[in-house]
Motif scaffolding. Structure first.
Motif: not given
Length: 294
Positions: A63, A66-67, A69-71, A73-74, A119, A123
């Motif tokens: 988790t 994943e978090a 990687v999201k940050l 990419v954001d 994760a 992308v």
């Protein structure tokens, strides 16, 4: 995309090689996502920079991965280079390492980079490009006394990446396994090196010598981590980076010894090995060779 706008995602960036990797990438003008379990430690090591994003990441937690990687990419829109660097070293004889210690070793050194790579891959697949650099060890090629759990984890990493490259090559994603020898980092400090918890009389004398050997390496390892970081910058800039990179003269020497040992074993038992098939096995062997060489 200009080369100096590449986005590097680095695990274990709060200490050791990870700090040097992040500093080198920032110096090249790259955008860097520097991750670690303790973000204060990462920030203290790297300072503040416009191209730097510091993110909390425990690689053993999917988790978290994943978090993070999201940050990334954001903030930056993509990830071009993943450096799987975070690791630990459980030192000791196999019988003196508890099952829990061995499980933690495998979890950190194998499942950890698997979590992060899982994760990141969506992308990179979407972009149809990317480069996964995984820091293994000379211990990923050859075993040594007092390091069976660590060696098992690194052998596993090498087998995973060696197979993964075939899965993801059609998407334009490249892989490099880096196999360092001994480097002058914090790797042998208590935060990274954990000694076996059990004591068995038969191992006591040798164990004391082995632990003493490792403790004596601190501060005298031959490898310069800043030079390794620059080497990674060079490798990541190549259109066709190496699949394996032996990092350090001691790593090259060790690999050559391993190759020589394998060749000796092949030569010594070639006739016996080749005698084990069915009569039609030569036809099967030729077909397999053709498939492998395609």
């Amino acid at each position: 995309m200009t080369d100096n706008k590449k986005v590097w995602f680095i695990t274990g960036a709060g200490r050791g090689m990870g700090v040097e990797f992040a500093k080198a990438a920032l110096a090249e003008g790259y955008q860097v996502v520097a991750t670690g379990r303790n973000t204060d430690k990462v920030a203290k090591a790297l300072g503040d920079a416009e191209n730097l994003l510091i993110v909390k990441l425990d690689i053993t937690n999917s988790t978290d991965a994943e978090a993070a990687v999201k940050l990334a990419v954001d903030r930056f829109g993509r990830i071009d280079v993943l450096v799987n660097n975070a690791a630990s070293f459980y030192a000791g004889y196999f019988e003196e390492l508890t099952p829990q210690q061995i499980e933690r070793q495998i979890t950190t050194n194998l499942f950890g980079p698997m979590n992060v790579t899982r994760a990141v891959l969506p992308v990179m697949r979407k972009a149809r490009s990317g480069h996964i650099i995984t820091i293994s060890s000379l211990a990923g090629l050859m075993g040594a006394e007092y390091s069976s759990a660590y060696t098992a984890s690194k052998f596993a990493v090498e087998g995973w990446i060696e197979s993964l490259r075939y899965d993801i090559a059609p998407f334009g994603i490249k892989t490099t396994i880096v196999e360092p020898g001994l480097y002058r980092t914090s790797f042998l400090e208590p935060e990274t090196t954990i000694w076996s918890e059990l004591s068995i009389d038969d191992y006591v004398e040798r164990g004391a010598l082995s632990q003493g050997f490792w403790e004596a390496q601190k501060g005298s390892q031959p490898g310069d981590p800043s030079k390794l970081a620059k080497a990674l910058i060079t490798i990541a800039s190549q259109d066709e980076p190496p699949f394996r990179f032996l990092a350090g003269a001691d790593a090259v020497f060790g690999a050559e010894q391993k190759v020589a040992e394998l060749q000796q074993q092949i030569n010594a038992y070639r006739d016996l090995s080749n005698s084990l098939g069915y009569e039609d096995s030569e036809t099967v062997r030729r077909k397999l060779t053709e498939i492998i060489n395609q």
